[in-house]
Design a protein around this motif. Sequence first.
Motif, short mmCIF file in Angstrom:
data_model
loop_
_atom_site.label_atom_id
_atom_site.label_comp_id
_atom_site.label_asym_id
_atom_site.label_seq_id
_atom_site.Cartn_x
_atom_site.Cartn_y
_atom_site.Cartn_z
N ALA A 439 12.54 -34.12 -8.46
CA ALA A 439 13.29 -34.02 -7.32
C ALA A 439 13.00 -35.11 -6.39
N GLY A 440 12.12 -35.72 -6.49
CA GLY A 440 11.70 -36.88 -5.42
C GLY A 440 10.25 -37.46 -5.56
N VAL A 441 10.25 -38.57 -4.76
CA VAL A 441 8.93 -39.52 -4.95
C VAL A 441 8.47 -39.55 -3.39
N ARG A 442 7.36 -40.00 -3.41
CA ARG A 442 6.72 -40.33 -2.15
C ARG A 442 6.39 -39.14 -1.24
N PRO A 443 5.72 -38.16 -1.74
CA PRO A 443 5.03 -38.15 -3.11
C PRO A 443 5.92 -37.46 -4.06
N PRO A 444 5.48 -37.67 -5.43
CA PRO A 444 6.55 -37.07 -6.65
C PRO A 444 6.57 -35.65 -6.32
N HIS A 445 7.60 -35.23 -6.93
CA HIS A 445 7.86 -33.78 -6.96
C HIS A 445 8.68 -33.04 -8.04
N VAL A 446 8.02 -32.48 -8.84
CA VAL A 446 8.62 -32.01 -10.27
C VAL A 446 8.93 -30.37 -10.05
N VAL A 447 10.43 -30.26 -10.44
CA VAL A 447 10.91 -28.85 -10.17
C VAL A 447 11.05 -28.34 -11.81
N LEU A 448 10.55 -27.18 -11.92
CA LEU A 448 10.69 -26.49 -13.16
C LEU A 448 11.72 -25.34 -13.04
N PHE A 449 12.81 -25.41 -13.89
CA PHE A 449 13.70 -24.11 -13.64
C PHE A 449 12.94 -23.33 -14.91
N THR A 450 12.81 -21.95 -14.41
CA THR A 450 12.18 -21.14 -15.12
C THR A 450 13.15 -19.75 -15.22
N THR A 451 12.85 -18.89 -16.06
CA THR A 451 13.35 -17.62 -16.06
C THR A 451 12.60 -16.37 -15.43
#
Length: 500
Positions: A439-451
Amino acid sequence: MSPDDEAAGVSTDDEFVPGADEDLTVDSEFSPEGPGDEDFFGIDDDQIAERPVVAVVGRPNVGKSTLVNRIIGSRLAVVEDTPGVTRDRVAYDADWRGRQFTLVDTGGWEPSEEKTGSLAARIAGQARIAARTADAVLFVVDATVGATDADDAVADVLRRSGVPVVLAANKVDNSATELTASALWSLGLGQPYPVSALHGRASGDLLDAVLEALPEPPPEPRTRPSGPRRVALIGRPNVGKSSLLNKLAGEERVLVDAEAGTTRDPVDELIELGGKTWRFVDTAGIRRRFRESQGADYYAALRTAGALEVAEVAVVLVDASQPLTEQDLRIISMVIEVGRALVIAFNKWDMVDEERQHYLGREIDRQLYNARWAPRVNISATTGRHMDRLVPAIETALAGWETRVPTGRLNSWLTSLIAATPPPVRGGRQPKVLFATQAGVRPPHVVLFTTGFLEAAYRRFVERKLREEFGFEGSPLKVSMRLREKRGRGSSRGHSTSRR
C-alpha cells in the motif's frame, strides 16, 4: 565475531520459533497521544493510501487478459486464442490519470460449471472470490457474440454482490460494430463501454469509468521538507549525540559537557559526507517516559519527538560501555512506532574491553530482537573510530525504507509461502489469504486481503519471511489485514486491521 565484524553491522537471522517473538512490553508515550496497537505508525488505517482493487471477470475467451495487458501497458498476462489459459487470480499494478490501483486478472467464469468439482469449477470459484473481494469489478463481455446465458448468470451474481460494476463490451474494433454493444444494456449493469482490448480503442473512456467506480482516494499524506535527507540523532542523555555531531561537522557545533542534559533544543547542521549533503539534527536526551517528564525535560522531549517526526532516518545512539537499559529499548521502539528508518550506533566503543565485546553481540541480539533488521555500527565519537561506516548504514536504512515490491512478484512469493505454511485454523475455520499488495512506502506497508483473522504469530511469521525475501533492511515493516467476508445486500464492505 570480531569487534570489526560487529562494527560493520550484524545480519538478521530470525528463524521462526513459535512463541519466541512475543511483543516487547514498552511504553509508546512519546507523543501526546501514544499510538496504540492498531495505529502502529501514528496514522489511522483508513488514512493509509491503500491501493483499491479492480477484479477483471467474464466468461472464457472474451479478452480479459488482453484487456489487462492493455491497461497495465505490458504483456505480462498470458494471452492465447483458446479458452482457459488464465486459471488463478493474478494481481498487477496499474495506474490511470495518477490513480494507482491493483488489477486482478481471473480465469473464465462459467457459473454452470461451479458445482461440478472440475478444474473449470475451481477456476470459476477463483473468479467469484476475486469479484467478491474487490472494490470494483470490470465485467468483460464479447460484444460480437452478445449476452450469453453465462453472461446473464454472472451479471445476476454481480448485481446481488453490492460491488460497483463497469461493463466492458470488448472486441468492438470499429464504429460499425458499436451498435452491437448497445444490446448489452439487457444485462442490467448500466452503460456498456465499447472497447477493443486488442487495438486499445476507447480504453481511456473505460478506465475513466473504472476510476469513478472506485472509492474516493484518501487524503494526501503530509509532505516532509525537501532538500538534504534529514537524520535525527536521538538517545538517552550523555550517550554522545552532541559529540557525534561535532565530530561529523569537524567543529564544536554544539556544547558538550560531562553533565547529562546539556542539549535542550534540536540543533540542525548541514554536513557533507560520502559525496552528499545531509541535515543532521542533534536532539535532547530522553530521560524517561514522555508523560513522566516535567518542566524543561518535558518540552525538550516534546521537541525531540517533533524532530523525529520530520526526520527520515533516526540514528539511535547507545552507550556501548554500559548494559542496554529499558530506556534504550523504549527509544528504539519510539522510532519504530513513528515509522522512521533506523540505524543503531553503539558509541564509546573505545571504552569497551575485549571481554565485554565478546558477550555484547549476544546480549544485543537477545534484547533487540524486535529491531534485528536495523543496521548496527560500533563507533567512537571521541576518537572518530569507524565513522566512515555510519553513512553507508544510513543509506542502507533509507533504501529499505523506500523499497517497493511489484504486486505480481509479491503475490507469486505469497502463493508459495501460503502453500508451504498455511495460516492456522481459528474458530474451526482456516482463513484464506487471497492476495497482497504493497500500500505504501516510507515505511513499507503490505496489506493482506483475507477471508478471516490471522493470528498475531502468523503475521509476525509473514513479516519475517517478507524481510528474508525482499530485504526492507533498516526500515519498520507494517503488515496489515483487510478482511473481506461474504457480502450480501446492505452488508459492510469489509474490515481492516493492522499489526506490527
